[in-house]
Motif scaffolding. Structure first.
Motif, mmCIF file in Angstrom:
data_model
loop_
_atom_site.group_PDB
_atom_site.id
_atom_site.type_symbol
_atom_site.label_atom_id
_atom_site.label_comp_id
_atom_site.label_asym_id
_atom_site.label_seq_id
_atom_site.Cartn_x
_atom_site.Cartn_y
_atom_site.Cartn_z
ATOM 1 N N LYS A 861 1.022 -1.577 -0.033
ATOM 2 C CA LYS A 861 -0.050 -0.062 0.226
ATOM 3 C C LYS A 861 0.950 1.270 -0.150
ATOM 4 O O LYS A 861 1.875 1.578 0.326
ATOM 5 N N THR A 862 0.493 1.923 -0.518
ATOM 6 C CA THR A 862 1.059 3.480 -1.042
ATOM 7 C C THR A 862 0.417 4.404 0.285
ATOM 8 O O THR A 862 -0.549 4.105 0.952
ATOM 9 N N PRO A 863 0.882 5.352 0.635
ATOM 10 C CA PRO A 863 0.887 6.268 2.113
ATOM 11 C C PRO A 863 -0.402 6.921 2.105
ATOM 12 O O PRO A 863 -1.273 6.733 2.476
ATOM 13 N N GLU A 864 -0.958 7.110 0.476
ATOM 14 C CA GLU A 864 -2.335 7.263 0.011
ATOM 15 C C GLU A 864 -3.624 6.927 0.199
ATOM 16 O O GLU A 864 -5.191 6.640 0.225
ATOM 17 N N GLN A 865 -2.931 5.577 0.094
ATOM 18 C CA GLN A 865 -4.600 4.346 0.154
ATOM 19 C C GLN A 865 -4.706 3.531 1.671
ATOM 20 O O GLN A 865 -4.931 2.796 1.558
ATOM 21 N N ALA A 866 -3.406 4.388 2.871
ATOM 22 C CA ALA A 866 -3.754 4.115 3.761
ATOM 23 C C ALA A 866 -5.397 4.599 4.104
ATOM 24 O O ALA A 866 -5.946 4.940 3.589
ATOM 25 N N THR A 867 -5.232 3.954 5.391
ATOM 26 C CA THR A 867 -7.016 4.005 6.122
ATOM 27 C C THR A 867 -7.366 5.577 6.010
ATOM 28 O O THR A 867 -6.711 6.665 6.689
ATOM 29 N N SER A 868 -8.119 6.081 5.660
ATOM 30 C CA SER A 868 -8.474 7.067 5.087
ATOM 31 C C SER A 868 -9.535 7.833 6.080
ATOM 32 O O SER A 868 -9.840 7.578 7.232
ATOM 33 N N ALA A 869 -9.134 9.233 6.507
ATOM 34 C CA ALA A 869 -9.177 9.981 7.926
ATOM 35 C C ALA A 869 -11.334 9.552 7.727
ATOM 36 O O ALA A 869 -12.053 9.714 9.316
ATOM 37 N N GLN A 870 -12.140 9.535 6.231
ATOM 38 C CA GLN A 870 -13.505 9.493 6.761
ATOM 39 C C GLN A 870 -13.634 7.901 6.782
ATOM 40 O O GLN A 870 -14.991 7.655 7.900
ATOM 41 N N GLN A 871 -12.927 7.191 5.952
ATOM 42 C CA GLN A 871 -13.206 5.794 7.311
ATOM 43 C C GLN A 871 -12.611 5.580 8.779
ATOM 44 O O GLN A 871 -13.744 5.146 9.490
ATOM 45 N N ILE A 872 -11.764 6.454 9.422
ATOM 46 C CA ILE A 872 -11.579 6.502 10.588
ATOM 47 C C ILE A 872 -13.351 7.109 11.083
ATOM 48 O O ILE A 872 -13.930 6.106 12.294
ATOM 49 N N ALA A 873 -13.746 7.310 10.348
ATOM 50 C CA ALA A 873 -14.599 8.797 11.305
ATOM 51 C C ALA A 873 -16.728 7.874 11.461
ATOM 52 O O ALA A 873 -16.777 7.235 11.832
ATOM 53 N N GLU A 874 -15.913 6.880 10.281
ATOM 54 C CA GLU A 874 -17.234 6.193 9.900
ATOM 55 C C GLU A 874 -16.580 4.632 11.123
ATOM 56 O O GLU A 874 -17.641 3.867 11.322
ATOM 57 N N MET A 875 -15.856 4.021 11.426
ATOM 58 C CA MET A 875 -15.478 3.418 12.120
ATOM 59 C C MET A 875 -16.015 3.910 13.784
ATOM 60 O O MET A 875 -16.505 3.163 14.302
ATOM 61 N N TYR A 876 -15.739 4.943 13.765
ATOM 62 C CA TYR A 876 -16.006 5.327 15.421
ATOM 63 C C TYR A 876 -17.959 5.702 15.113
ATOM 64 O O TYR A 876 -17.421 5.698 15.853
ATOM 65 N N LEU A 877 -18.021 6.097 14.276
ATOM 66 C CA LEU A 877 -19.575 6.109 14.134
ATOM 67 C C LEU A 877 -20.109 5.064 14.084
ATOM 68 O O LEU A 877 -21.145 4.537 14.975
ATOM 69 N N ALA A 878 -19.903 4.166 13.981
ATOM 70 C CA ALA A 878 -20.571 2.575 13.381
ATOM 71 C C ALA A 878 -20.340 1.945 14.952
ATOM 72 O O ALA A 878 -20.954 0.870 15.172
ATOM 73 N N GLN A 879 -18.808 1.965 15.386
ATOM 74 C CA GLN A 879 -19.309 1.443 16.811
ATOM 75 C C GLN A 879 -19.949 1.947 18.002
ATOM 76 O O GLN A 879 -20.116 1.403 18.659
ATOM 77 N N ASP A 880 -20.194 3.442 17.614
ATOM 78 C CA ASP A 880 -21.117 4.296 17.736
ATOM 79 C C ASP A 880 -22.561 3.374 18.437
ATOM 80 O O ASP A 880 -23.565 3.244 18.724
ATOM 81 N N GLN A 881 -22.413 3.336 16.949
ATOM 82 C CA GLN A 881 -23.770 2.808 16.642
ATOM 83 C C GLN A 881 -24.697 1.112 16.797
ATOM 84 O O GLN A 881 -25.019 1.207 17.993
ATOM 85 N N ILE A 882 -23.533 0.361 17.037
ATOM 86 C CA ILE A 882 -23.273 -0.286 17.704
ATOM 87 C C ILE A 882 -23.749 -0.627 19.633
ATOM 88 O O ILE A 882 -24.619 -1.585 20.130
ATOM 89 N N LYS A 883 -22.508 0.233 19.442
ATOM 90 C CA LYS A 883 -23.092 0.632 21.184
ATOM 91 C C LYS A 883 -24.656 1.107 21.780
ATOM 92 O O LYS A 883 -25.094 0.560 22.515
ATOM 93 N N ASN A 884 -24.604 1.999 21.080
ATOM 94 C CA ASN A 884 -26.183 2.377 21.464
ATOM 95 C C ASN A 884 -27.425 1.767 20.260
ATOM 96 O O ASN A 884 -28.729 2.099 20.152
ATOM 97 N N ASN A 885 -26.756 0.660 19.428
ATOM 98 C CA ASN A 885 -28.090 0.010 18.593
ATOM 99 C C ASN A 885 -28.717 1.059 17.634
ATOM 100 O O ASN A 885 -29.642 0.941 17.693
#
Ligand SMILES: *[C@@H]1O[C@H](CO)[C@@H](O)[C@H](O)[C@H]1NC(C)=O
Ligand SMILES: *[C@@H]1O[C@H](CO)[C@@H](O)[C@H](O)[C@H]1NC(C)=O
Ligand SMILES: *[C@@H]1O[C@H](CO)[C@@H](O)[C@H](O)[C@H]1NC(C)=O
Length: 896
Positions: A861-885
């Protein structure tokens, strides 16, 4: 504001001082200026300069008058009240043509003309902005005779350097930019007059005002056949200029080769900017000029912006060892290798060090200025020289380029040779800039007819047009990632004709569809609420795009010409002779040509089991001979993109899969279709995921089956494919690919190596690396040794301006963005000390990983192909969703 006023005061003082000097000691000032010229001006300009300077001050004054007079007729098309404005802005251009000669010329401006003062002051300061340029140091000597603080320009060199806040810079720009320049530049400039340098034009004006007037008059009579007389000096080229005009603001004329300096200036402007939209605008301005004036140079310019020499699959790459480059720079500038090395260390970049070394160097007889297309050709030649004996040849070639470098050219030339431009320019931005340039200034094989197509359109109309262009260009590029094919079509037939001329072709790798990570089965159902979808096992191997072209006559496939490409469009054909040999088993007789999307997976033939990725990675990377191959692979085919001369990327997956199963055979342990299941309930997905994990897979891929969302359509950035990794089952969180941007020195038994690291994710929106977390666990001692050694090569003096981090976490060493690691974490949390995805979830806080652990290095992977900020945000939110259902889906875009 204070500094500006102060500066105006000073510049007036200098003008007076120099003026006085010229009056009282004409010889003295002449000799001083000729030294300056000998140092930095081209031979031609020196000659012309000498013809002008020996004149008496009276003459100089005369010249100013002449200039005003000669230009007046030119203003006929403008209302009288702005005529003066025009004139002054025009002269301002001329004045700035090289501050060396402009000083005596400016020595006696009409005393009453107060308006001009701030303008000229800007020019002078922008001259210093371009420092370190050859001209800047002698000028400093000259000016230091004046008050010592003369160089307190608000836009002085330091501020524009990498560390400068782009906002600050913009601010300054706004304050100081002159009113829109309205120089009337006439069309077509192929005559010798137009080709002449600024100074020569001046000479002409000052020596023969009458004849000049005559020319002007006759020109007027001829109407449209007029010629250009004014060009922006190359050193003052500014593609970031507001209301950029592709002809008037260019620094070369129609039909001339694009100066390499124009490109270098563009790269410099991009490097000084961090806002993506502005970067796209700057680049598109440059492209517009190229399209209008020298369309045949668009291709080399696009390649050089990307620091590419050819399509990725040609494997023609630069990346000259730094020591060779240092040697070349040292030899050219009369320094020792050690001096160059320490300068590079100090600048954090050999390119900047080379630029400085070049700037202070005296060249009496400068070689002709570099042209973009010749530099590109030379770079290709350098990359193409192979073998031991080639080293000296390479160095000689590099030196011949380097000695011709002016201004910031040296910096970008050296960086290009190093193989890394490091200006924070992503390919997506280049494509967007091409879209903006062609939407604004549509190319035309008979010459551009509309310079600014946005005129007469509303903002919405223009945006719609731009979006359409961008989608067409990006889609075409994804299917045919080859600028050699794309750019000529763009110029010849326009954007709309791209899809018809640049088609998916066996032998040319296309950009692969990538999957979007999800955080659990819930999310899959949220996203694919009303869609029919299928789940496939996600195999842990290497992406392989297999291309089989049709043979002569098209009746049968040409298996000898089959090739295999990696996820990054590298040609990995020679890595897999075993796969190619087995092709006849896969293709049914009905197949005449095809492109398949697959995953090559290490496979134990005895136990018929899939082996982990680590085993596959021990295979030889190229030129493998089949007899030596120890790691057997099984290819899992999951998509068919092209069949029998027909691209299938616009067909829905359900149809592509049906064709795949119809026309291809499975062969146990060699070719298998990815195991799939069309699920409808959460329980089914959950159960299928567990089966995949038991079958040694990483998890599941989830894909829409029918409708527009089921196309293999990369550029649309839709979330067609999702991945559901086994970690969800374990409840640990998805793995994340991060870029290492800093290191903390180890203590205790980790002394001498880095013991901890600062990790970042990549924000595509702002093209920034945003600090995500510190990491210190998951490494063996051996890991730390090898990783530290590897990272030592990427040490830079200071953080890049496109790194976003909090000072409280400043590492002991900064690294250029190069290494990508896969890490795992317990969960994601909001953190005021990190910047990842800042503004996406919380306006003040970034997102951080808790308890991060190192898993492995991701060389693929090239550095630009690293996990994106948008994906990090989604992971965070998705985790929240699961927590809060909760069940509200997030709707952020994936890239590709
Ligand atoms: C590289 O060199 C080979 C022969 O040495 C030549 O045939 C080929 O055209 C060159 N390629 C480029 C891109 O210059
Ligand atoms: C593919 O081939 C290139 C060039 O031969 C090589 O550098 C690269 O490591 C290979 N990629 C993989 C994933 O093996
Ligand atoms: C890929 O490499 C193979 C052999 O290594 C070669 O025959 C083929 O032409 C290459 N394909 C491209 C598109 O460069």
């Amino acid at each position: 504001m204070f500094t500006i006023t102060k500066f105006i005061g000073h510049s007036r003082f200098i003008v007076k001082f120099v003026s006085l000097a010229v009056k009282v000691y004409p010889q003295v000032s002449i000799s001083t200026f000729s030294i300056i010229n000998a140092r930095s001006m081209s031979q031609k300009s020196i000659t012309s300069f000498f013809t002008i300077t020996p004149k008496k001050p009276v003459k100089v004054q005369q010249k100013n008058k002449d200039e005003d007079e000669t230009e007046s007729p030119n203003d006929t098309t403008s209302p009288p009240d702005i005529g003066k404005e025009k004139r002054s802005s025009k002269r301002q251009r001329l004045d700035s043509s090289g501050s060396e000669s402009s000083a005596p010329v400016e020595a006696s401006p009409p005393a009453s003309d107060k308006k001009k003062k701030p303008k000229r002051q800007r020019i002078e300061s922008s001259g210093s902005e371009t420092a370190p340029s050859p001209k800047s140091s002698p000028m400093k000597v000259e000016k230091s005779k004046g008050p010592p603080k003369t160089y307190n320009s608000p836009k002085s060199k330091k501020k524009v350097k990498e560390e400068a806040s782009p906002l600050q810079k913009k601010e300054v720009n706004k304050q100081k930019s002159p009113p829109k320049t309205q120089v009337k530049v006439k069309k077509e400039a192929t005559s010798p007059v137009a080709v002449k340098t600024e100074k020569e034009v001046k000479v002409e004006k000052s020596t023969s005002p009458e004849s000049k007037n005559e020319i002007k008059d006759s020109e007027k009579k001829e109407g449209k056949e007029n010629e250009e007389v004014t060009k922006v000096p190359e050193t003052e080229y500014d593609p970031a200029k507001p209301k950029y005009h592709p002809i008037n603001d260019a620094c070369w004329s129609r039909g001339q080769e694009v100066p390499y300096l124009a490109l270098a200036k563009t790269l410099e402007a991009i490097e000084a900017t961090s806002a993506r939209l502005k970067i796209v605008e700057i680049l598109s301005n440059f492209f517009r000029s190229v399209i209008v004036l020298t369309p045949e140079d668009l291709l080399p310019c696009v390649y050089m912006c990307l620091n590419q020499l050819a399509p990725a699959y040609h494997s023609l790459e630069l990346g000259i060892a730094e020591t060779y480059l240092m040697k070349a720079v040292a030899q050219c500038t009369g320094r020792t290798l050690a001096q160059v090395k320490s300068a590079a260390q100090k600048c954090g970049d050999l390119g900047s060090a080379a630029e400085q070394a070049r700037a202070t160097q005296r060249t009496m007889f400068a070689p002709p200025p570099l042209k973009a297309r010749k530099v590109f050709q030379a770079l290709k030649e350098v990359a193409n020289m192979t073998g031991q004996a080639s080293v000296n040849k390479k160095i000689a070639k590099i030196q011949s380029l380097f000695t011709a470098c002016r201004n910031c050219e040296a910096k970008y030339l050296i960086r290009s040779l190093e193989g890394k431009l490091r200006i924070g320019l992503a390919e997506q931005s280049v494509l967007q800039a091409l879209a903006l340039a062609t939407a604004t200034t549509p190319p035309d094989p008979d010459g551009v007819k509309v310079l600014d197509a946005s005129k007469g359109l509303s903002a919405e109309q223009f945006k719609a047009r731009l979006d359409e262009h961008a989608l067409t260009i990006k889609t075409t590029y994804c299917e045919c990632p080859n600028y050699d094919a794309l750019i000529p079509v763009l110029l010849q037939h326009g954007v709309a004709a791209l899809p018809q001329h640049c088609r998916l072709t066996p032998g040319v790798p296309l950009k692969p569809m990538l999957a979007h990570p999800t955080k659990g089965v819930h999310e899959v159902f949220n996203r694919f609420e009303n869609e029919q979808f299928t789940c496939e096992w996600k195999y842990d191997g290497e992406r392989a795009q297999i291309h089989v072209p049709a043979g002569e006559g098209g009746a049968a496939p040409d298996l000898a010409k089959a090739s295999i490409f990696s996820r990054n469009q590298e040609n990995n054909t020679s890595k897999y002779p075993d796969i190619l040999r087995r092709l006849p088993g896969l293709l049914k007789d009905s197949v005449t040509s095809c492109v398949l999307d697959c995953e090559a997976v290490a496979y134990d033939v005895e136990t018929k089991k899939i082996l982990p990725f680590q085993i596959l990675s021990t295979r030889k990377r190229k030129d493998a001979s089949e007899a030596d191959i120890k790691v057997q692979v099984c290819v899992f085919v999951f998509d068919l993109l092209y069949l029998n001369d027909r691209p299938l990327v616009r067909e829905p997956l359900a149809d592509r899969r049906r064709l795949l199963q119809e026309h291809f055979n499975e062969v146990e342990g060699e070719w298998q279709f990815a195991t799939s299941k069309d699920c409808t309930t959460m329980e089914e997905v959950q159960q299928f995921l567990e089966e995949a994990v038991k079958g040694s897979c990483e998890g599941l891929m989830v894909k829409t089956l029918v409708g527009a969302h089921a196309r293999y359509d990369i550029a649309r950035r839709s979330h067609n494919w999702l991945k559901l990794k086994k970690d969800y089952l374990e409840g640990v969180g998805d793995t994340i690919d991060v870029v290492v941007i800093g290191g903390y020195r180890g203590r205790g038994k980790r002394t001498g190596v880095y013991g901890g690291f600062l990790l970042a994710c990549y924000d595509h929106e702002n093209e920034q690396y945003q600090a995500l977390c510190k990491i210190g666990t998951g490494f063996s001692d051996e890991d730390l040794q090898t990783l530290s050694k590897e990272l030592e090569q990427h040490v830079i003096e200071a953080p890049k301006n496109y790194y976003s981090y909090d000072r409280s976490h400043s590492p002991d060493a900064w690294f250029g963005a190069a290494c990508v690691w896969e890490v795992r974490c317990a969960d994601l949390s909001l953190s005021p000390a990190h910047r990842a995805a800042i503004g996406l979830v919380d306006s003040e806080k970034g997102i951080s990983l808790r308890f991060p652990r190192f898993i492995r290095v991701r060389t693929d992977k090239t550095p630009e192909q690293a996990t994106s900020a948008q994906q990090i945000a989604e992971m965070y939110l998705a985790q929240d969703q699961i927590k809060n259902n909760k069940s509200k889906p997030t709707n952020l875009d994936d890239f590709y």
